[in-house]
Design a protein around this motif. Structure first.
Motif, PDB file in Angstrom:
ATOM      1  N   ILE A  37      55.214  35.691  -6.191  1.00  0.00           N
ATOM      2  CA  ILE A  37      56.427  35.467  -5.938  1.00  0.00           C
ATOM      3  C   ILE A  37      56.984  35.968  -4.750  1.00  0.00           C
ATOM      4  O   ILE A  37      57.680  35.193  -3.922  1.00  0.00           O
ATOM      5  CB  ILE A  37      57.747  36.218  -7.228  1.00  0.00           C
ATOM      6  N   ASP A  38      56.412  37.206  -4.178  1.00  0.00           N
ATOM      7  CA  ASP A  38      56.753  37.712  -3.053  1.00  0.00           C
ATOM      8  C   ASP A  38      55.684  38.482  -2.402  1.00  0.00           C
ATOM      9  O   ASP A  38      54.506  38.347  -2.861  1.00  0.00           O
ATOM     10  CB  ASP A  38      58.180  38.593  -3.052  1.00  0.00           C
ATOM     11  N   LEU A  39      56.013  39.213  -1.342  1.00  0.00           N
ATOM     12  CA  LEU A  39      54.863  40.073  -0.583  1.00  0.00           C
ATOM     13  C   LEU A  39      54.417  41.210  -1.596  1.00  0.00           C
ATOM     14  O   LEU A  39      53.128  41.641  -1.640  1.00  0.00           O
ATOM     15  CB  LEU A  39      55.309  40.661   0.793  1.00  0.00           C
ATOM     16  N   LEU A  75      56.626  34.283   5.301  1.00  0.00           N
ATOM     17  CA  LEU A  75      55.849  33.127   5.166  1.00  0.00           C
ATOM     18  C   LEU A  75      54.423  33.255   5.789  1.00  0.00           C
ATOM     19  O   LEU A  75      53.498  32.882   5.596  1.00  0.00           O
ATOM     20  CB  LEU A  75      56.614  31.766   5.903  1.00  0.00           C
ATOM     21  N   ALA A  76      54.644  33.723   6.938  1.00  0.00           N
ATOM     22  CA  ALA A  76      53.381  34.053   8.000  1.00  0.00           C
ATOM     23  C   ALA A  76      52.512  34.865   7.224  1.00  0.00           C
ATOM     24  O   ALA A  76      51.134  34.542   7.193  1.00  0.00           O
ATOM     25  CB  ALA A  76      53.685  34.566   9.297  1.00  0.00           C
ATOM     26  N   ILE A  77      52.867  35.905   6.507  1.00  0.00           N
ATOM     27  CA  ILE A  77      51.985  36.769   5.817  1.00  0.00           C
ATOM     28  C   ILE A  77      51.337  35.955   4.550  1.00  0.00           C
ATOM     29  O   ILE A  77      50.124  36.027   4.160  1.00  0.00           O
ATOM     30  CB  ILE A  77      52.742  38.068   5.395  1.00  0.00           C
ATOM     31  N   ILE A  78      52.079  35.339   3.742  1.00  0.00           N
ATOM     32  CA  ILE A  78      51.786  34.668   2.540  1.00  0.00           C
ATOM     33  C   ILE A  78      50.739  33.678   3.191  1.00  0.00           C
ATOM     34  O   ILE A  78      49.597  33.237   2.321  1.00  0.00           O
ATOM     35  CB  ILE A  78      53.048  33.808   2.027  1.00  0.00           C
ATOM     36  N   HIS A  79      50.971  32.681   4.093  1.00  0.00           N
ATOM     37  CA  HIS A  79      49.947  31.933   4.544  1.00  0.00           C
ATOM     38  C   HIS A  79      48.554  32.295   4.976  1.00  0.00           C
ATOM     39  O   HIS A  79      47.636  31.878   4.796  1.00  0.00           O
ATOM     40  CB  HIS A  79      50.451  31.003   5.559  1.00  0.00           C
ATOM     41  N   SER A  80      48.655  33.578   5.719  1.00  0.00           N
ATOM     42  CA  SER A  80      47.432  34.180   5.975  1.00  0.00           C
ATOM     43  C   SER A  80      46.609  34.311   4.841  1.00  0.00           C
ATOM     44  O   SER A  80      45.161  34.421   4.927  1.00  0.00           O
ATOM     45  CB  SER A  80      47.783  35.473   6.698  1.00  0.00           C
ATOM     46  N   TRP A  81      47.169  34.369   3.612  1.00  0.00           N
ATOM     47  CA  TRP A  81      46.250  34.830   2.313  1.00  0.00           C
ATOM     48  C   TRP A  81      45.541  33.479   2.140  1.00  0.00           C
ATOM     49  O   TRP A  81      44.576  33.874   1.207  1.00  0.00           O
ATOM     50  CB  TRP A  81      47.198  35.201   1.092  1.00  0.00           C
ATOM     51  N   GLN A 114      56.049  25.216   2.878  1.00  0.00           N
ATOM     52  CA  GLN A 114      55.034  25.454   1.637  1.00  0.00           C
ATOM     53  C   GLN A 114      54.601  23.989   1.255  1.00  0.00           C
ATOM     54  O   GLN A 114      53.310  23.783   0.971  1.00  0.00           O
ATOM     55  CB  GLN A 114      55.599  26.398   0.694  1.00  0.00           C
ATOM     56  N   LEU A 115      55.489  22.827   1.117  1.00  0.00           N
ATOM     57  CA  LEU A 115      54.862  21.668   0.836  1.00  0.00           C
ATOM     58  C   LEU A 115      54.038  21.449   1.756  1.00  0.00           C
ATOM     59  O   LEU A 115      52.817  20.551   1.318  1.00  0.00           O
ATOM     60  CB  LEU A 115      56.080  20.568   0.772  1.00  0.00           C
ATOM     61  N   ASN A 116      54.266  21.442   2.978  1.00  0.00           N
ATOM     62  CA  ASN A 116      53.356  21.048   4.089  1.00  0.00           C
ATOM     63  C   ASN A 116      51.996  21.810   3.951  1.00  0.00           C
ATOM     64  O   ASN A 116      50.818  21.266   4.483  1.00  0.00           O
ATOM     65  CB  ASN A 116      54.003  20.975   5.316  1.00  0.00           C
ATOM     66  N   TRP A 117      51.944  23.083   3.724  1.00  0.00           N
ATOM     67  CA  TRP A 117      50.857  23.743   3.417  1.00  0.00           C
ATOM     68  C   TRP A 117      49.848  23.127   2.267  1.00  0.00           C
ATOM     69  O   TRP A 117      48.846  23.021   2.347  1.00  0.00           O
ATOM     70  CB  TRP A 117      50.959  25.200   2.836  1.00  0.00           C
TER      71      TRP A 117
END
Length: 256
Positions: A37-39, A75-81, A114-117
């Motif tokens: 859900i979040d960080l 979003l940058a932190i989430i994407h890095s995971w 996030q759809l694009n991810w």
């Protein structure tokens, strides 16, 4: 049977998480899928997955209720995971206009990002919609290029909305709302395309009848299945077989 949406890493389960998992297994629920859900939820979610590697599988995403003015940094932190861990989906993402519309523009930006991810990573998406199905469908129609797949989790809408969602190639996640007396789903469920239905709890929220108002848990997936089977005049075994197959294909569970 698979609980495709469960927050068993939440603090509500800190006192008895192991018993909760064991009750699920005893009830025949052998896979529990965990949406982020979040960080702050990342660490407990991954810890729960590590504790039950044969049962739990994690997703990664930013829930719309946790979108704020710092959304780009989040979003940058989430994407890095996604480079550090093997996730089964991008989720939980979406639009929520129930509580607060302050960050509506940011929610839409986060959803599209996030759809694009998901397109790049070739992963399904798990979509949260609250008071926002039309807005979500509008954005999804713009972004659907044939490569997006996923589920509108906690579905409680109309048959027309269900058909619109299916028309975009998306599944419906059915949970506790399906058992509510005045939820309206008794009129919808008999007419759904079962090739696009998966089961979920969204625990600790939205416990099915007869536990409504109490803490929900993955073992109660069985109660959801029982009610859907009843409404469709089919056996729980057949319903389990179909929804499990749907979930396995959608989340690519057989190849993990």
């Amino acid at each position: 049977m698979i609980d495709t949406h469960a927050h068993i890493y939440a603090t509500e389960f800190d006192i008895d998480r192991d018993q909760v998992v064991q009750r699920a297994l005893a009830q025949g629920i052998d896979k529990i899928l965990l949406p982020n859900i979040d960080l702050d939820s990342i660490a407990p979610m991954l810890q729960t997955e590590a504790q039950y590697p044969d049962v739990c599988r994690s997703m990664m995403g930013l829930h719309p209720c946790y979108v704020d003015g710092d959304v780009k940094q989040s979003l940058a932190i989430i994407h890095s995971w996604f480079e550090k861990h093997n996730f089964i989906a991008v989720g939980e993402i979406g639009i929520d206009l129930y509580w607060d519309k302050t960050f509506k523009a940011e929610q839409e930006m986060a959803f599209i990002t996030q759809l694009n991810w998901a397109k790049e990573l070739k992963l399904p998406v798990v979509i949260h919609t609250r008071d926002s199905i039309e807005e979500t469908l509008t954005l999804l129609r713009q972004e659907q290029d044939g490569s997006l797949s996923g589920v509108f989790h906690c579905f409680g809408g109309s048959l027309e909305e269900a058909q619109a969602i299916n028309g975009l190639g998306f599944h419906l996640g059915l949970g506790g709302v399906s058992t509510f007396k005045n939820g309206g789903m008794d009129k919808v469920i008999p007419h759904l395309d079962m090739n696009y239905v998966i089961l979920e709890t969204d625990c600790p929220y939205l416990a099915p009848v007869p536990h409504r108002g109490k803490r929900n848990e993955p073992a109660y997936t069985w109660l959801v299945a029982e009610r859907i089977a009843q409404l469709r005049e089919t056996s729980i075994a057949d319903l389990d077989k179909q929804t499990t197959k749907n979930a396995q294909i959608l989340f690519n569970l057989n190849n993990l």
